[in-house]
Design a protein around this motif. Structure first.
Motif, PDB file in Angstrom:
ATOM      1  N   LEU A   1       0.848  -1.168   0.000  1.00 22.83           N
ATOM      2  CA  LEU A   1       0.000   0.000   0.000  1.00 22.83           C
ATOM      3  C   LEU A   1       0.888   1.224   0.000  1.00 22.83           C
ATOM      4  CD1 LEU A   1      -2.810   1.278   0.364  1.00 22.83           C
ATOM      5  CD2 LEU A   1      -2.479   1.045   2.811  1.00 22.83           C
ATOM      6  N   LEU A   2       0.704   2.126  -0.941  1.00 23.31           N
ATOM      7  CA  LEU A   2       1.508   3.337  -1.019  1.00 23.31           C
ATOM      8  C   LEU A   2       0.717   4.465  -0.379  1.00 23.31           C
ATOM      9  CD1 LEU A   2       4.091   4.640  -2.106  1.00 23.31           C
ATOM     10  CD2 LEU A   2       2.813   5.195  -4.165  1.00 23.31           C
TER      11      LEU A   2
ATOM     12  N   ILE B   1       3.970   0.566   3.008  1.00 24.06           N
ATOM     13  CA  ILE B   1       3.651  -0.086   4.263  1.00 24.06           C
ATOM     14  C   ILE B   1       2.987  -1.421   3.982  1.00 24.06           C
ATOM     15  CG2 ILE B   1       2.255   0.107   6.365  1.00 24.06           C
ATOM     16  CD1 ILE B   1       2.611   3.146   6.107  1.00 24.06           C
ATOM     17  N   ILE B   2       3.380  -2.463   4.688  1.00 16.24           N
ATOM     18  CA  ILE B   2       2.782  -3.788   4.506  1.00 16.24           C
ATOM     19  C   ILE B   2       1.687  -4.009   5.562  1.00 16.24           C
ATOM     20  CG2 ILE B   2       3.183  -6.265   4.557  1.00 16.24           C
ATOM     21  CD1 ILE B   2       5.969  -5.753   3.508  1.00 16.24           C
ATOM     22  N   HIS B   3       0.501  -4.303   5.091  1.00 16.09           N
ATOM     23  CA  HIS B   3      -0.644  -4.596   5.962  1.00 16.09           C
ATOM     24  C   HIS B   3      -0.828  -6.122   6.006  1.00 16.09           C
ATOM     25  CE1 HIS B   3      -4.821  -4.917   7.230  1.00 16.09           C
ATOM     26  NE2 HIS B   3      -4.721  -3.668   7.667  1.00 16.09           N
TER      27      HIS B   3
ATOM     28  N   SER C   1      -8.762  -5.319  11.391  1.00 20.65           N
ATOM     29  CA  SER C   1      -9.489  -5.735  10.200  1.00 20.65           C
ATOM     30  C   SER C   1      -8.700  -5.379   8.953  1.00 20.65           C
ATOM     31  CB  SER C   1     -10.862  -5.055  10.172  1.00 20.65           C
ATOM     32  OG  SER C   1     -10.698  -3.674   9.927  1.00 20.65           O
ATOM     33  N   SER C   2      -9.381  -5.437   7.832  1.00 16.43           N
ATOM     34  CA  SER C   2      -8.726  -5.103   6.575  1.00 16.43           C
ATOM     35  C   SER C   2      -8.712  -3.597   6.323  1.00 16.43           C
ATOM     36  CB  SER C   2      -9.419  -5.815   5.415  1.00 16.43           C
ATOM     37  OG  SER C   2     -10.763  -5.401   5.328  1.00 16.43           O
ATOM     38  N   LYS C   3      -9.211  -2.812   7.243  1.00 17.30           N
ATOM     39  CA  LYS C   3      -9.166  -1.354   7.084  1.00 17.30           C
ATOM     40  C   LYS C   3      -7.917  -0.790   7.756  1.00 17.30           C
ATOM     41  CE  LYS C   3     -11.815  -0.150  11.183  1.00 17.30           C
ATOM     42  NZ  LYS C   3     -12.937   0.614  11.710  1.00 17.30           N
ATOM     43  N   ILE C   4      -7.595   0.434   7.410  1.00 15.03           N
ATOM     44  CA  ILE C   4      -6.455   1.127   8.015  1.00 15.03           C
ATOM     45  C   ILE C   4      -6.970   2.430   8.615  1.00 15.03           C
ATOM     46  CG2 ILE C   4      -4.258   2.277   7.582  1.00 15.03           C
ATOM     47  CD1 ILE C   4      -3.789   0.348   5.305  1.00 15.03           C
ATOM     48  N   ASN C   5      -6.715   2.633   9.909  1.00  5.13           N
ATOM     49  CA  ASN C   5      -7.087   3.874  10.585  1.00  5.13           C
ATOM     50  C   ASN C   5      -5.926   4.846  10.468  1.00  5.13           C
ATOM     51  OD1 ASN C   5      -9.615   2.942  11.499  1.00  5.13           O
ATOM     52  ND2 ASN C   5      -8.603   1.848  13.156  1.00  5.13           N
ATOM     53  N   VAL C   6      -6.210   6.034   9.950  1.00  6.37           N
ATOM     54  CA  VAL C   6      -5.175   7.019   9.642  1.00  6.37           C
ATOM     55  C   VAL C   6      -5.493   8.342  10.330  1.00  6.37           C
ATOM     56  CG1 VAL C   6      -4.150   8.343   7.758  1.00  6.37           C
ATOM     57  CG2 VAL C   6      -4.700   5.946   7.410  1.00  6.37           C
ATOM     58  N   LEU C   7      -4.448   8.996  10.828  1.00 10.32           N
ATOM     59  CA  LEU C   7      -4.558  10.355  11.358  1.00 10.32           C
ATOM     60  C   LEU C   7      -3.580  11.230  10.602  1.00 10.32           C
ATOM     61  CD1 LEU C   7      -5.412  12.471  13.596  1.00 10.32           C
ATOM     62  CD2 LEU C   7      -3.320  11.753  14.776  1.00 10.32           C
ATOM     63  N   THR C   8      -4.007  12.398  10.185  1.00 11.83           N
ATOM     64  CA  THR C   8      -3.095  13.409   9.680  1.00 11.83           C
ATOM     65  C   THR C   8      -3.212  14.607  10.614  1.00 11.83           C
ATOM     66  OG1 THR C   8      -2.444  14.774   7.785  1.00 11.83           O
ATOM     67  CG2 THR C   8      -4.797  14.261   7.997  1.00 11.83           C
TER      68      THR C   8
ATOM     69  N   GLY D   1      -7.051   1.861  17.376  1.00 13.53           N
ATOM     70  CA  GLY D   1      -6.378   3.154  17.264  1.00 13.53           C
ATOM     71  C   GLY D   1      -5.821   3.385  15.866  1.00 13.53           C
ATOM     72  N   TRP D   2      -5.082   4.459  15.730  1.00 10.96           N
ATOM     73  CA  TRP D   2      -4.522   4.824  14.435  1.00 10.96           C
ATOM     74  C   TRP D   2      -3.407   3.858  14.053  1.00 10.96           C
ATOM     75  CZ3 TRP D   2      -4.003   9.593  17.680  1.00 10.96           C
ATOM     76  CH2 TRP D   2      -5.213  10.291  17.728  1.00 10.96           C
ATOM     77  N   ASP D   3      -3.469   3.354  12.843  1.00  3.55           N
ATOM     78  CA  ASP D   3      -2.422   2.474  12.332  1.00  3.55           C
ATOM     79  C   ASP D   3      -1.272   3.283  11.747  1.00  3.55           C
ATOM     80  OD1 ASP D   3      -3.854   0.005  12.827  1.00  3.55           O
ATOM     81  OD2 ASP D   3      -5.181   0.624  11.199  1.00  3.55           O
TER      82      ASP D   3
END
Length: 146
Positions: free
Chosen positions: A5-6, A140-142, A19-26, A60-62
Motif C-alpha cells: 500500500l503506497l 507499508i505492509i498490511h 481488520s482489513s481497514k487502516i485507521n489514519v490520522l493526519t 487506534g490509528w495504524d
C-alpha cells in the motif's frame, strides 16, 4: 506475490490490526520556533501521550501523518511514543517538517520535493522559502491487504 500500500502525505510489540481497514490520522503539530509557540514542549509531550495510547489500542490509528514537525528533537521524541515504525527523511532542523509513524512495517520511503518556489521577497513575511516543501511517501505492509 506481496502487494504493498503506497501512502502519501506522518518499541512495544505491535498490536494486531483489527481488520482489513487502516485507521489514519493526519495532524499539523504546529512545531514552529519557541519564539512563536512557547508551549511547543508541552504540546509535544501531550501528543506523545495520545500516541502511546492509540498505538496500543487495537482500534487506534495504524498510520499517523505529521506536518510542521520542524525540530529534530521533537521528531525523535514522537518516534519514541509507541509506534515502532517511521518514515523520516529530514536530516536537519527546518527541513520538510514531515514524519510518518506506523504500527505496520514501513518497507520503503522517499520524498518528492517541490523545487519551484515563489519570490524571495515573501521570505521575510513567512519563511516558507526556507522549508523543503515536499511529499513524504512510505510503502507499508498490511497483514491482510498485503
Amino acid at each position: 506475490m506481496t502487494r504493498m500500500l503506497l501512502l502519501a502525505l506522518a518499541t512495544a510489540s505491535t498490536p494486531a490490526v483489527a481488520s482489513s481497514k487502516i485507521n489514519v490520522l493526519t495532524f499539523n503539530v504546529w512545531g514552529v520556533s519557541p519564539l512563536i509557540s512557547k508551549y511547543r514542549k508541552t504540546r509535544i509531550k501531550a501528543i506523545c501521550k495520545i500516541f502511546q495510547e492509540q498505538s496500543q489500542n487495537q482500534n487506534g490509528w495504524d498510520v499517523v501523518f505529521l506536518q510542521e514537525l520542524w525540530n529534530r528533537k521533537n521528531r525523535e521524541a514522537l518516534k519514541n511514543c509507541g509506534y515502532p515504525y517511521s518514515a523520516d527523511l529530514d536530516t536537519t532542523n527546518n527541513d520538510s517538517g514531515l514524519l510518518i509513524l506506523s504500527r505496520l512495517p514501513v518497507v520503503a520511503s522517499s520524498r518528492l520535493i517541490f523545487y519551484r518556489q515563489g519570490l524571495y521577497k515573501p521570505i521575510f513575511n513567512d519563511c516558507e522559502r526556507l522549508a523543503k516543501k515536499s511529499i513524504l511517501l512510505a510503502s507499508i505492509i498490511h497483514p491482510m491487504l498485503g
